[in-house]
Design a protein around this motif. Sequence first.
Motif, PDB file in Angstrom:
ATOM      1  N   GLY A 118       0.831  -1.193   0.000  1.00 10.41           N
ATOM      2  CA  GLY A 118       0.000   0.000   0.000  1.00 10.41           C
ATOM      3  C   GLY A 118       0.865   1.242   0.000  1.00 10.41           C
ATOM      4  N   GLU A 119       0.418   2.273  -0.725  1.00  9.67           N
ATOM      5  CA  GLU A 119       1.203   3.488  -0.856  1.00  9.67           C
ATOM      6  C   GLU A 119       1.370   4.227   0.470  1.00  9.67           C
ATOM      7  OE1 GLU A 119      -1.223   2.635  -3.085  1.00  9.67           O
ATOM      8  OE2 GLU A 119       0.358   1.931  -4.450  1.00  9.67           O
ATOM      9  N   GLU A 120       0.486   3.945   1.426  1.00  6.41           N
ATOM     10  CA  GLU A 120       0.597   4.656   2.711  1.00  6.41           C
ATOM     11  C   GLU A 120       1.818   4.217   3.511  1.00  6.41           C
ATOM     12  OE1 GLU A 120      -2.257   1.149   3.320  1.00  6.41           O
ATOM     13  OE2 GLU A 120      -1.793   2.661   1.794  1.00  6.41           O
ATOM     14  N   TYR A 121       2.478   3.126   3.087  1.00  5.28           N
ATOM     15  CA  TYR A 121       3.651   2.651   3.807  1.00  5.28           C
ATOM     16  C   TYR A 121       4.956   3.082   3.124  1.00  5.28           C
ATOM     17  CZ  TYR A 121       0.167  -0.265   6.032  1.00  5.28           C
ATOM     18  OH  TYR A 121      -0.925  -0.690   6.706  1.00  5.28           O
ATOM     19  N   LEU A 122       4.864   4.025   2.162  1.00  4.12           N
ATOM     20  CA  LEU A 122       6.049   4.468   1.428  1.00  4.12           C
ATOM     21  C   LEU A 122       6.583   5.780   1.982  1.00  4.12           C
ATOM     22  CD1 LEU A 122       5.054   3.723  -2.285  1.00  4.12           C
ATOM     23  CD2 LEU A 122       6.598   2.412  -0.818  1.00  4.12           C
TER      24      LEU A 122
END
Length: 589
Positions: A118-122
Amino acid sequence: MACILAALLLACASSVHAQVIREEGFPEKGGSASRESVRAPVVQEECDPFTVPDRFGESCVPREKEPDPLGFDPEAPGVSDHPSPGFAAPPRLECPVAVFLEELETGQVECHAWDASGEEYLDYFWEPVGGTTRDYLDNPRLIPEDSPHPFVIAPEAPAYETLESFRSGETTFRYRYRLTATSRATGLSSHEEVEVYVSSSRPSVYCPLEVVVEEGDTVTLDCEGVDPLSFRMDYEEEAASVLWEWEGLWGTSTDPLAATEQSSPLFTAPPGSAGKEYHYIASMTSSASGAPRTARRRVTVTVADTKGAAQAAADGLALANKGSVPAITCNDAEIYEAAADFTLDCSVTDEPSDATYAWTARGSTSGTSELSSTTVLKPTFSVPDDIDESGGADKDYEYTVTMTATGIDDVTEDITVTVLEKPDILFCGGYRHSSVGSSSMWEGRGPLRVSHCANPPKGAPGPNPVYTYAWSTRGDTPAAAVSLLSPSNVQVPMFLVPDEVAATTTYAYRLTVSAANADDATMDWTAIVRNKSGITDPSLTCTDSEVYEGAANFELDCSAANEPDGATYSWAARGSTSDTSLLTDTDSL
């Protein structure tokens, strides 16, 4: 036994299971978490009685598409949205190759990232690459540096302090940045590079910072201007205009200036101005873009007193030359003797305004007499017609040029001109000059092929030299007599014997054989045309003979009346006689 196995399979196909799984939680910024979750009962689809599922709890219906390469598939029932245990892939990044901006313009870089977790973990991080730095006065600034979509603020394009840098200055500058995306879930990262191009479209003006002049003297204030937009394809020269204006600074009068509407006006130091300074602003307004835009530059004129004028001028030149590193480049040359004179290939970079030059001979060269001048950067070299070196050797002419200017060390450069000895063209048995003798004929006899050499010429340089031929007259033969040779530009022409000559006439000719970068070869030939006036036609008289077989050999009784000079004879068999084998020879009377 078969019945028991079928019953077990049916029981597996119709059973309902509740399954407890442990899902690993992905850490947010500042911590981590894990939790237990209970999945709702899943009714297994009914299988064919004779098809055994791969694993307990899985559907036996084949999947209609290949699994996702990252290990997850949101459409697959009962599969977690997170990566499969034991499998991880780095984030995927897509960025534009380049971003183009004008100076002081603000733009944006649009990068996109994907990650299985998920992009929220980048997390994102921008950094300069190569010669790009975080000095934001001279480099673009990215705000913020932890976003995939930062704004880019372009810096102001650099100003040019010297005329050389102004003339050769770039108008577009490149900067490089790298974006790194790191997954907090897997610790893996990816990166992409983006180039930022900053262009300058504003006009620029260059003027000397300080000019020194003596009282009463006139000097030109040399300024130059350029508008980068004038180089565009859509630039309309007729519609555009460039206006120059000069104004005094800090109360300085513009009266000493003439032609203030030009880029380089004249300044005349007025009487009583020794020791004073005049400060001006040169303004150039360009309308190349359709809207007027102005560039300015300050110029200071210092009027020196008479006694200190020379020193002041020297100090001004030293100031102007300070920091410059001029260099001279000369390219050696090779040329054949007797070739055309040529200009020496020398150039200078960052040339001071007071530069002077001096040429001197070096090595085995005794002087500079072959140079047209010894005080210019590019003199003309006079190529000798014949270097006449022993053994046919080539000859080197070696020189040194020295540049002198105020405030800098002398700059020198060497150059060598090699004059090549021309090889000889060899003709008619290996000679440069030869003769094939003469030919005699009566007037009106018709065209005659000129006597010639059987072997072609040789000796010219190169793999396939091209030889040319030119016939000319020599001695007392008039030049117009060349018209009797047809044509006169081939090795073996025809001689058009005149129908009549007033008296026996001699025609002397010379063939010149030429080729590039080689010395010519010559061959002489002479035609003698005899006059027939007052000459009786020749006649032959032979008396028949009878002789017994076995008798001694005897001479045939033949005589010639009015025999001309150079007459030739030829015997032939006739009638029933088959050949001339009984005659001792067939070419005498």
